[in-house]
Design a protein around this motif. Structure first.
Motif, PDB file in Angstrom:
ATOM      1  N   MET A 184      -9.158  27.761  -5.350  1.00 51.54           N
ATOM      2  CA  MET A 184      -8.243  27.191  -6.774  1.00 51.54           C
ATOM      3  C   MET A 184      -9.133  26.079  -7.142  1.00 51.54           C
ATOM      4  N   ASP A 185      -9.943  26.028  -8.286  1.00 50.65           N
ATOM      5  CA  ASP A 185     -10.433  24.678  -9.002  1.00 50.65           C
ATOM      6  C   ASP A 185      -9.358  23.566  -9.511  1.00 50.65           C
ATOM      7  N   LEU A 186      -8.751  22.798  -9.025  1.00 55.44           N
ATOM      8  CA  LEU A 186      -7.583  22.538 -10.203  1.00 55.44           C
ATOM      9  C   LEU A 186      -8.206  21.364 -10.655  1.00 55.44           C
ATOM     10  N   GLY A 187      -9.766  20.993 -10.331  1.00 61.80           N
ATOM     11  CA  GLY A 187     -10.228  19.435 -11.540  1.00 61.80           C
ATOM     12  C   GLY A 187      -9.972  18.564 -10.616  1.00 61.80           C
ATOM     13  N   ILE A 188      -9.861  18.310  -9.216  1.00 59.23           N
ATOM     14  CA  ILE A 188      -9.391  17.652  -8.743  1.00 59.23           C
ATOM     15  C   ILE A 188     -10.266  16.845  -7.235  1.00 59.23           C
ATOM     16  N   ASP A 189     -11.608  17.671  -7.759  1.00 56.80           N
ATOM     17  CA  ASP A 189     -12.884  17.873  -6.491  1.00 56.80           C
ATOM     18  C   ASP A 189     -12.047  18.588  -4.850  1.00 56.80           C
TER      19      ASP A 189
ATOM     20  N   SER B 109     -12.423  10.666 -13.936  1.00 59.27           N
ATOM     21  CA  SER B 109     -13.953  11.334 -13.596  1.00 59.27           C
ATOM     22  C   SER B 109     -13.520  12.754 -13.112  1.00 59.27           C
ATOM     23  N   LEU B 110     -11.868  12.580 -12.788  1.00 62.45           N
ATOM     24  CA  LEU B 110     -10.993  14.432 -12.577  1.00 62.45           C
ATOM     25  C   LEU B 110     -10.544  14.925 -13.785  1.00 62.45           C
TER      26      LEU B 110
ATOM     27  N   LEU C  47      -2.579  22.071   0.258  1.00 62.39           N
ATOM     28  CA  LEU C  47      -3.352  20.309  -0.262  1.00 62.39           C
ATOM     29  C   LEU C  47      -3.311  19.328   0.892  1.00 62.39           C
ATOM     30  N   ASP C  48      -4.494  19.188   1.921  1.00 56.00           N
ATOM     31  CA  ASP C  48      -4.024  18.566   2.962  1.00 56.00           C
ATOM     32  C   ASP C  48      -4.076  17.162   3.066  1.00 56.00           C
ATOM     33  N   ARG C  49      -4.842  16.283   1.345  1.00 53.16           N
ATOM     34  CA  ARG C  49      -6.049  15.633   1.116  1.00 53.16           C
ATOM     35  C   ARG C  49      -4.863  13.808   1.020  1.00 53.16           C
ATOM     36  N   VAL C  50      -4.861  12.668   2.483  1.00 54.09           N
ATOM     37  CA  VAL C  50      -4.204  11.918   1.395  1.00 54.09           C
ATOM     38  C   VAL C  50      -4.630  10.486   0.958  1.00 54.09           C
ATOM     39  N   TYR C  51      -3.937  10.332  -0.498  1.00 53.19           N
ATOM     40  CA  TYR C  51      -5.071   8.441  -0.942  1.00 53.19           C
ATOM     41  C   TYR C  51      -4.237   7.990  -0.622  1.00 53.19           C
ATOM     42  N   PHE C  52      -4.431   6.628  -1.439  1.00 49.78           N
ATOM     43  CA  PHE C  52      -3.885   5.460  -0.748  1.00 49.78           C
ATOM     44  C   PHE C  52      -4.300   4.190  -2.041  1.00 49.78           C
ATOM     45  N   THR C  53      -3.276   3.941  -2.587  1.00 50.55           N
ATOM     46  CA  THR C  53      -3.015   3.018  -3.898  1.00 50.55           C
ATOM     47  C   THR C  53      -2.574   1.582  -3.104  1.00 50.55           C
ATOM     48  N   THR C  54      -2.356   0.534  -3.770  1.00 53.74           N
ATOM     49  CA  THR C  54      -2.348  -0.361  -3.830  1.00 53.74           C
ATOM     50  C   THR C  54      -1.916  -1.191  -5.366  1.00 53.74           C
ATOM     51  N   VAL C  55      -1.557  -2.730  -5.939  1.00 45.88           N
ATOM     52  CA  VAL C  55      -1.104  -3.163  -6.945  1.00 45.88           C
ATOM     53  C   VAL C  55      -2.337  -4.242  -7.123  1.00 45.88           C
ATOM     54  N   GLU C  56      -2.957  -3.858  -8.346  1.00 48.14           N
ATOM     55  CA  GLU C  56      -3.488  -5.149  -8.911  1.00 48.14           C
ATOM     56  C   GLU C  56      -3.141  -4.794 -10.461  1.00 48.14           C
TER      57      GLU C  56
ATOM     58  N   VAL D 177       1.004  -1.466   0.060  1.00 50.19           N
ATOM     59  CA  VAL D 177      -0.371   0.038  -0.171  1.00 50.19           C
ATOM     60  C   VAL D 177       0.977   1.311  -0.364  1.00 50.19           C
ATOM     61  N   ASN D 178       1.182   2.354  -1.532  1.00 43.07           N
ATOM     62  CA  ASN D 178       1.856   2.840  -1.097  1.00 43.07           C
ATOM     63  C   ASN D 178       0.428   4.406  -0.476  1.00 43.07           C
ATOM     64  N   SER D 179       1.040   5.531   0.313  1.00 40.96           N
ATOM     65  CA  SER D 179       0.368   6.783   0.154  1.00 40.96           C
ATOM     66  C   SER D 179       0.644   7.680  -0.724  1.00 40.96           C
ATOM     67  N   GLN D 180      -0.323   8.381  -1.020  1.00 42.97           N
ATOM     68  CA  GLN D 180       0.328   9.614  -2.479  1.00 42.97           C
ATOM     69  C   GLN D 180      -0.623  10.880  -1.929  1.00 42.97           C
ATOM     70  N   VAL D 181       0.657  11.670  -2.484  1.00 39.23           N
ATOM     71  CA  VAL D 181      -0.708  13.192  -1.817  1.00 39.23           C
ATOM     72  C   VAL D 181      -1.591  13.542  -3.508  1.00 39.23           C
ATOM     73  N   VAL D 182      -1.328  13.207  -4.840  1.00 35.72           N
ATOM     74  CA  VAL D 182      -2.988  13.898  -5.609  1.00 35.72           C
ATOM     75  C   VAL D 182      -3.260  12.617  -5.685  1.00 35.72           C
ATOM     76  N   PRO D 183      -4.088  12.310  -6.703  1.00 39.07           N
ATOM     77  CA  PRO D 183      -5.306  11.411  -6.835  1.00 39.07           C
ATOM     78  C   PRO D 183      -4.712  10.342  -7.792  1.00 39.07           C
ATOM     79  N   SER D 184      -5.472   9.721  -8.373  1.00 36.14           N
ATOM     80  CA  SER D 184      -4.878   8.414  -9.219  1.00 36.14           C
ATOM     81  C   SER D 184      -4.696   9.191 -10.422  1.00 36.14           C
ATOM     82  N   TYR D 185      -3.874   8.948 -11.598  1.00 35.18           N
ATOM     83  CA  TYR D 185      -4.246   9.140 -12.961  1.00 35.18           C
ATOM     84  C   TYR D 185      -4.507   8.287 -14.043  1.00 35.18           C
ATOM     85  N   GLU D 186      -5.294   7.569 -12.839  1.00 40.02           N
ATOM     86  CA  GLU D 186      -6.767   6.698 -14.176  1.00 40.02           C
ATOM     87  C   GLU D 186      -7.981   7.057 -13.496  1.00 40.02           C
ATOM     88  N   ASP D 187      -8.352   7.475 -12.713  1.00 41.57           N
ATOM     89  CA  ASP D 187      -9.564   8.231 -12.163  1.00 41.57           C
ATOM     90  C   ASP D 187      -9.668   9.430 -13.582  1.00 41.57           C
TER      91      ASP D 187
END
Length: 380
Positions: free
Chosen positions: A336-341, A266-267, A354-363, A254-264
Motif C-alpha cells: 500500500m502506497d501511504l505517500g511516505i515513500d 516532498s511527501l 513499517l520498520d523505518r526509524v527516523y531521527f530528529t533534532t532541534v533547530e 536527538v529524538n527517534s521517530q517512527v513517521v517522517p517529519s511533518y515538515e517534509d
C-alpha cells in the motif's frame, strides 16, 4: 479507542486522536465506506492500566464496536492483551496501538494485534548504532519504571550486546512524574557512570525535567528520546524554560521517530495531513483536559492520520469481501502506497506494517531531520 486524554501523557492521546479524526472526517464527508460512516469512540484512561481494562471490556461488550484502534501506551496495552482473544466475551482485534513494545508483537497476542509503527527495539537499535559509530560507546539509560520503560531498557541492552558493549549506567523514575519534579538524583546516578550519551525511555514531562537538571548539573552529552516521548510537548517545556532562564536547554537532543517529519513537503502524505488538519481542525475528544493546548501539526498527529489511512484500506477490503473477516482484510493489504515513500504490507506472518526509524533534532525551536552534519557534530 482508549487513551490518555487527561493525564500526564494527554498530549500523545489527544494528538493521535485528532490526526485520525481529521482523516475520518474527510472520509465521511465523501461518503464513508460504501455509504457507511466511520465513527471513532474515544474513552479516557489517563495512561493507567485499570481504566484501560475497564474501557476495553466496555467496548468489547458493546454490540456496535467493530474493532479497537489507536490505544496509547505500553502499561495500558500490555494489560488489555488477554482480553482481545475472547477474555471479555468476544474476539476483537486491536489496530495500530501507539507503542513499540514487544508483547503485542509476540505469541500469543500477536495474532490479535496489527502494528503500523516500528518497535522500540528498532528505535533504540538505530540510536545505539549511530552513537557507537560516532565513538560514543558509554551509553546510559533513564527509563520509566513500568512495562514501557523496561521494554526500552531491554532494547538498549540488546543493541549494545551486538557491539560487545553493556550499559554504562541506568536510573529510573515513576510513571506520572511531572515537569516540576526534581531529577537531580537520577542525574547524579547517571553522571557517576561517565556516559557519553544517554537514552531516555519516558514521556515528555519527566523527560524535559531530566534534560533541565542534567544541563544544570553540567552533564552536556547528547540525550536521546524515543518516539513515545511526545516531541512537541517536550520541546514546548524546554523552549519556555530556555526563554525564562536565558539558557539553551534544547542543544544536543536527538529524538527517534517512527513517521517522517511533518515538515517534509516532498511527501504527499505530509501535504494531505497538513491540509486536513488546517481544514478540519479536530477538537480533542470529550473528557479531555480543557486547558490542553493542541498543536497545529505533530508527530503523534501525523501517526494518527496514517493509522486512519491504513484502517480505511482494511475496512474497504472487508466491505469488498466480507468473507475475509476483519483480520483477513488486514492481512490482505499488500504494498500500500501511504505517500511516505515506504509501502505497507501485512500478512498472516506479518502484523507490523513499517520498520523505518527516523531521527530528529532541534533547530530554531523546532524539530528537524538529523543530517549527517548533525551526527558528525556529536562526534566526541
Amino acid at each position: 479507542m482508549s487513551a490518555d486524554f487527561s493525564g500526564q501523557s494527554r498530549g500523545l492521546g489527544v494528538e493521535l486522536y485528532r490526526g485520525a479524526v481529521a482523516y475520518f472526517t474527510q472520509l465521511n464527508r465523501s461518503g464513508g465506506i460504501n455509504g457507511k460512516p466511520v465513527v471513532l469512540v474515544a474513552l479516557d484512561d489517563g495512561y493507567q492500566p485499570e481504566p484501560a481494562i475497564r474501557n476495553t471490556i466496555d467496548l468489547i461488550r458493546r454490540g456496535d464496536i467493530l474493532c479497537l484502534f489507536g490505544y496509547v501506551g505500553t502499561p495500558t496495552v500490555t494489560r488489555i492483551l488477554p482480553l482481545l482473544g475472547g477474555g471479555a466475551g468476544a474476539v476483537k482485534p486491536l489496530f495500530f496501538p501507539f507503542t513499540g513494545a514487544q508483547p503485542q508483537r509476540e505469541p500469543p497476542h500477536h495474532r490479535h494485534v496489527f502494528n503500523l509503527r516500528a518497535s522500540y527495539r528498532q528505535e533504540v537499535a538505530g540510536l545505539v548504532n549511530r552513537f557507537v559509530s560516532l565513538g560514543r560507546k558509554r551509553i546510559a539509560v533513564l527509563y520509566q519504571a513500568d512495562a514501557y520503560g523496561r521494554s526500552g531498557w531491554d532494547g538498549v541492552r540488546r543493541a549494545l550486546a551486538v557491539h560487545g558493549l553493556t550499559l554504562a549506567g541506568e536510573a529510573t523514575y515513576r510513571r506520572g512524574t511531572g515537569f516540576d519534579a526534581s531529577m537531580a538524583e537520577q542525574v547524579r546516578i547517571l553522571g557517576r557512570s561517565r556516559p557519553d550519551a544517554i537514552i531516555v525511555v519516558g514521556t515528555y514531562a519527566p523527560g524535559a525535567a531530566f534534560i533541565r537538571d542534567a544541563r544544570d548539573a553540567g552533564l552536556d552529552v547528547p540525550i536521546a528520546n524515543l518516539s513515545f516521548v511526545g516531541s512537541e510537548n517536550m520541546l514546548e517545556l524546554l523552549v519556555s524554560l530556555s526563554r525564562e532562564r536565558g539558557l539553551d536547554y534544547t542543544r544536543h537532543l536527538v529524538n527517534s521517530q517512527v513517521v517522517p517529519s511533518y515538515e517534509d513537503m516532498s511527501l504527499p502524505a505530509v501535504c494531505e495531513y497538513r491540509q486536513l488538519m488546517d481544514a478540519v481542525d479536530p477538537a480533542p475528544p470529550e473528557g479531555s483536559d480543557p486547558h490542553f493546548r493542541t498543536f497545529r501539526y505533530s508527530f503523534a498527529g501525523f501517526e494518527g492520520y496514517l493509522n486512519a489511512v491504513v484502517m480505511t484500506r482494511v475496512l474497504r477490503n472487508l466491505e469488498e469481501n466480507p468473507a475475509l473477516g476483519l483480520v483477513g482484510a488486514a492481512e490482505s493489504v499488500r504494498d500500500m502506497d501511504l505517500g511516505i515513500d515506504v509501502p505497507v504490507s501485512f500478512g498472516p506472518e506479518r502484523h507490523q506494517g513499517l520498520d523505518r526509524v527516523y531521527f530528529t533534532t532541534v533547530e530554531g525551536d523546532a524539530f528537524v531531520p538529523v543530517s549527517e552534519a548533525h551526527w558528525e557534530a556529536w562526534r566526541p
